[in-house]
Write a protein that holds these residues in place. Structure first.
Motif, short mmCIF file in Angstrom:
data_model
loop_
_atom_site.label_atom_id
_atom_site.label_comp_id
_atom_site.label_asym_id
_atom_site.label_seq_id
_atom_site.Cartn_x
_atom_site.Cartn_y
_atom_site.Cartn_z
N VAL A 18 0.85 -1.21 0.00
CA VAL A 18 0.00 0.00 0.00
C VAL A 18 0.88 1.25 0.00
CG1 VAL A 18 -1.74 1.33 1.30
CG2 VAL A 18 -1.95 -1.16 1.14
N PHE B 226 -7.34 2.03 3.17
CA PHE B 226 -7.32 0.75 2.45
C PHE B 226 -7.91 -0.38 3.31
CE2 PHE B 226 -5.27 0.44 -1.73
CZ PHE B 226 -4.95 1.77 -1.94
N ARG C 193 -9.59 -0.55 -5.48
CA ARG C 193 -8.31 0.04 -5.06
C ARG C 193 -8.07 1.40 -5.69
NH1 ARG C 193 -3.89 -4.83 -4.91
NH2 ARG C 193 -4.84 -5.92 -3.18
N LEU D 130 -9.65 3.89 -3.58
CA LEU D 130 -8.96 4.03 -2.29
C LEU D 130 -7.68 4.84 -2.42
CD1 LEU D 130 -9.55 0.41 -0.96
CD2 LEU D 130 -10.52 2.53 -0.03
N GLU D 131 -7.01 4.69 -3.55
CA GLU D 131 -5.79 5.48 -3.80
C GLU D 131 -6.11 6.97 -3.74
OE1 GLU D 131 -4.07 4.71 -7.59
OE2 GLU D 131 -3.29 2.77 -6.97
#
Ligand code: GRG
Length: 300
Positions: free
Chosen positions: A15, A58, A68, A71-72
Motif C-alpha cells: 500500500v 485501504f 483500489r 482508495l488510492e
C-alpha cells in the motif's frame, strides 16, 4: 517473525508503494510552472512518512469491497491534508521545527512564504482530487466524502485542535481538555481516513458504519497518546523529527498530564477498544486490527 506479521508487513509495503506512485502522479510535476511551488509540494509529500492514514483507508475499504483505484484517491486526499498540516505546523509561527521525516522542514529547505503556499496548495489539491475522480456510484455519497474531509480538516477538526494546542502551551490542561484537543488535532483526520475508505465501497450498512466509527475514534486518540509517549521516550534519529520538544515548549501532553506509565496504559486500553469495535466483522477486519496494533506498538 510470525506468518501474520510477515503478511501484514508485505501488505503495508504494498500500500505504501502504491500510494507513493499515486501521490507522485496526482501532484503537479516539478518542471511545471510555478516550478518552485510544485517542487516544494513534492518535497513535502513524497518519499517519507508512514502513510498511516492511507493504510487505514485501504483497510476500511476492504470491508466495503472498495475498488483500489478509489482508495488510492481517497487515501491521497487525506495524506495531502496531513502533509499540509505538517508543513504549516513546522513553521516558525507554530511549532518552529527544522526537521521532519529526517529532512529539513519545508520553510528551511525553501522559505517561509513558500511553505505557507505549499500548505495552501496541498489542501486545495486534496479537495480537487476528491471531487474530480469518481469515488462512489451515487453523487450524494461522494458529496458526503468531500464533506467528511472538510469537517475533519477545518475549525471543528484539525485546524481547531491546532488552535487549542497553540493556546494551551504553558498551561495545565485536565485530562478531558487534553482529550478534546487531541480528538480534534489528530483524531479527526484519522477518523476521516477510515470513513472515506469505507465509503469508497458499496457494501455498507448504518450499523457497520457506527462500528467502524467507534474503531476510528479509538485509533485516532491512540495515535496521539503514542505520539506523546514517543516524544518523551524515543530519539530524534528514530523519529526523524525533533524528540522531546513538547516538554521543552511546555506543551501539555498525555505524558505531562497523566505520566508515562498511565499514558502507556491508556494507549493499550484504546488498542483493545479499537479491536473490540470491529470484532463483529470477524476475519474481514484483520487489517484494521493489525493496524491498531501497529499504531499502538510502533517505535517511530
Ligand atoms: C497546521 C492546521 C494545522 C494543523 C497541524 C496534525 C498537526 C496539526 C500537527 C502535527 C504536529 C504533530 C507532531 C502532531 C502529532 C501527531 C501527528 C500528526 C504526528 C505526525 O504524523 P505521522 O506520525 O507522520 O503519521 P508521518 O511523517 O509518518 O506521516
Amino acid at each position: 517473525m510470525k506468518i501474520a506479521e510477515t503478511d501484514f508487513q508485505a501488505w503495508m509495503g504494498g500500500v505504501q508503494a502504491r500510494m507513493e506512485t499515486a501521490l507522485s502522479r496526482l501532484l503537479p510535476a516539478a518542471h511545471v510552472a510555478p516550478v518552485k511551488l510544485h517542487a516544494a509540494m513534492r518535497y513535502a509529500s513524497l518519499e517519507g512518512g508512514k502513510r498511516v492514514r492511507p493504510l487505514l483507508a485501504f483497510a476500511a475499504g476492504e470491508l466495503s469491497e472498495a475498488p483500489r483505484e478509489r482508495l488510492e484517491i481517497a487515501g491521497a486526499a487525506v495524506e495531502l491534508i496531513h502533509a499540509y498540516s505538517l508543513v504549516h505546523d513546522d513553521m516558525p509561527c507554530m511549532d518552529d521545527d527544522v526537521l521532519r521525516r529526517g529532512k529539513p522542514t519545508v520553510h528551511v529547505e525553501y522559505d517561509e512564504a513558500t511553505a505557507l503556499l505549499v500548505g495552501d496548495a496541498l489542501q486545495s489539491l486534496a479537495f480537487q482530487i476528491l471531487s474530480e475522480n469518481k469515488l462512489a456510484d451515487q453523487p450524494q455519497r461522494q458529496l458526503e466524502m468531500v464533506r467528511t474531509l472538510a469537517v475533519a480538516a477545518g475549525s471543528r477538526g484539525m485546524a481547531g485542535g491546532q488552535q487549542i494546542d497553540l493556546d494551551s502551551t504553558g498551561s495545565a490542561l485536565t485530562p478531558p481538555e487534553l482529550e478534546f484537543m487531541h480528538i480534534h488535532k489528530t483524531g479527526a483526520l484519522i477518523r476521516a481516513a477510515v470513513l472515506l475508505g469505507f465509503l469508497c465501497g458499496e457494501k455498507i450498512s448504518e450499523s457497520e458504519k457506527k462500528q467502524l466509527d467507534r474503531y476510528a475514534k479509538a485509533v485516532g486518540l491512540a495515535f496521539q497518546v503514542v505520539d506523546d509517549v514517543l516524544d518523551a521516550d524515543a530519539s530524534t534519529a528514530t523519529l526523524g523529527k525533533t524528540a522531546g520538544k513538547d516538554s521543552k515548549q511546555g506543551k501539555p501532553t498525555y505524558v505531562s498530564v497523566v505520566g508515562l506509565p498511565a499514558a502507556r496504559r491508556m494507549a493499550e486500553e484504546l488498542r483493545q477498544e479499537a479491536r473490540e469495535a470491529v470484532r463483529d466483522f470477524g476475519g474481514r477486519a484483520h487489517r484494521l486490527t493489525a493496524l491498531a496494533d501497529f499504531i499502538v506498538l510502533r517505535k517511530f
